[in-house]
Design an enzyme around this catalytic site. Sequence first.
Site, PDB file in Angstrom:
ATOM      1  CE  LYS A 197      75.481  41.677 132.549  1.00  0.00           C
ATOM      2  NZ  LYS A 197      76.054  42.944 132.724  1.00  0.00           N
ATOM      3  CG  ASN A 198      76.398  43.071 128.901  1.00  0.00           C
ATOM      4  OD1 ASN A 198      76.010  43.513 130.037  1.00  0.00           O
ATOM      5  ND2 ASN A 198      77.488  42.282 128.914  1.00  0.00           N
ATOM      6  CB  CYS A 245      84.272  46.292 138.355  1.00  0.00           C
ATOM      7  SG  CYS A 245      83.656  44.562 138.223  1.00  0.00           S
ATOM      8  NE  ARG A 274      84.445  47.286 133.966  1.00  0.00           N
ATOM      9  CZ  ARG A 274      83.417  46.535 133.652  1.00  0.00           C
ATOM     10  NH1 ARG A 274      82.585  46.240 134.751  1.00  0.00           N
ATOM     11  NH2 ARG A 274      82.385  46.409 132.583  1.00  0.00           N
ATOM     12  CG  ASP A 303      81.506  39.482 129.731  1.00  0.00           C
ATOM     13  OD1 ASP A 303      82.553  39.911 130.187  1.00  0.00           O
ATOM     14  OD2 ASP A 303      80.567  40.164 129.080  1.00  0.00           O
ATOM     15  NE  ARG A 314      76.022  44.084 139.039  1.00  0.00           N
ATOM     16  CZ  ARG A 314      77.218  43.859 138.349  1.00  0.00           C
ATOM     17  NH1 ARG A 314      78.239  43.342 138.815  1.00  0.00           N
ATOM     18  NH2 ARG A 314      77.355  44.098 136.951  1.00  0.00           N
TER      19      ARG A 314
END
Length: 466
Positions: free
Chosen positions: A22-23, A117, A122, A314, A406
């Site tokens: 994803k990232n 978030c 952030r 993460d 997500r």
Amino acid sequence: MDMLVVRGGTPLEGRVVVGGAKNSALPIMAAALAADGPSVLYDVPDLVDVSTLSQLLETLGVNVRRQQGGGLRLEVVDDERFVADYELVRRMRAGVCVLGPMLARRGKACVSLPGGCNIGDRPIDLHLKGLRALGADIRIERGYVIAEADQLRGADIYLGGPFGSTVTGTANVMSAAVLADGVTTIEAAACEPEVVDLGNFLNKMGARITGLGTPFLQIEGVERLTGAEHTVIPDRIEAATLMIAAAAAGGRVEVENVCPTHMTAVIEKLREVGVNCEVSAAISPKHSTIEISVPSSLRPADVIALPYPGIPTDVQAQLTALLCGAEGISVVTDKVFPDRFMHAAELVRMGARIRREGYSAIVSGVSQRSGACVMASDLRASAALVISALAAQGESVIRRIYHLDRGYDRLEAKLNSLGANIRRVKDEPANMPASLAPAIIDGTRPNAVSAPHWLAKTPARQTRTI
Ligand code: EPZ
């Protein structure tokens, strides 16, 4: 809204394939804004964040289409648009990645500040510092970053911040500097594999970036970038999540399509707690299979989440969930997002013993956890709750799983293929398992005031029996 009903206590067995990262995929998709001509990306995972970014890119004049065979084709068809709208950018942090490439290619970008978030502060000050150093005129108005520059100019930029470098900040500045006039150096650049993947994609487009994977990048600006074909790297966070799920639930699982060199710190930590991780180069040295098994009880360990090549923030929540079942006391600290512990209180609902002490969580392992109704607070916290639910006895309900969607491509389907028992149902009273009703626990019927709303609708027959 959906919720997951997880029946825990079953060991996992079998093979599972990890998808594209994803990232990596998100900043790479954003970089397509800077190209003349179409790009085709392979292994872009099917996620809500990917479809949100696709929508955002469409509003910015990029035609985004899934091709037969799975490639994602992106082509700029209108470069007169500059506004990345709040309604889309607020839904995901990676929306801010359009800032650098759009500014560099179109001379102007008006991008909503990304929303907050649940993992802590952030800011994007380092992104803006880097773009200003390249000569952009930047101001914040009505919640938008407005950046303008007729021609960016190469500069020496230091991107270190109080918590290390910045991943999307490095992506933004690098994606802008590739079209700057002259040479840019970035010191304290993020070294994450996802930044390297983006850099490799930009180089395929004609950029001249060296030093990828180190904290020192050198970028020689070019006049134009073409489209390119690129396969996104395997998702090391998804891989780690599946490996930790297998370790927490027990059994033997082969996790396929993993790049082991991206995961050294995680593999080392899993071995330290007593998990067997056998790496085999099944597909190629870059794309291996890792076999996970747990011969006996788990040992405690201290975990410190750090920028790459350390243990990723993460994966911190998932490791915390695993250590809740270890024999002894573990200390978990997150040096990237020091407040990223929203999952701790929910893990406690399942019987874990976790105490916050400053920027750490002290985890005292317990021999058994029991299913509970819990609430997901962010993407990786959701994964930690799924892992804990797989290790717990009985049924758990995990609510607000839109966070999970997500960033994970069918996580529950992948875990079910390994023998997990996870059902996705509508978050409605009728779907709440009777086994989680308070009456079952203490043997008495709850009074009307304290009973949760869904219990009132649960048939009496189900709530009476123990
Ligand atoms: C990326 O976020 C990832 N998101 C995050 O993954 C990941 O947790 C994070 O990097 C760290 O690895 C994407 O790639 C889309 P940072 P990013 O800027 O780039 C501070 C997930 O679950 N900072 O590297 O936003 C910041 O507060 C997500 O997939 C500044 O001080 O993170 C943090 O403490 C969540 N100023 C640290 O740096 C800035 O301008 C690292 O943040 C930017 C960041």
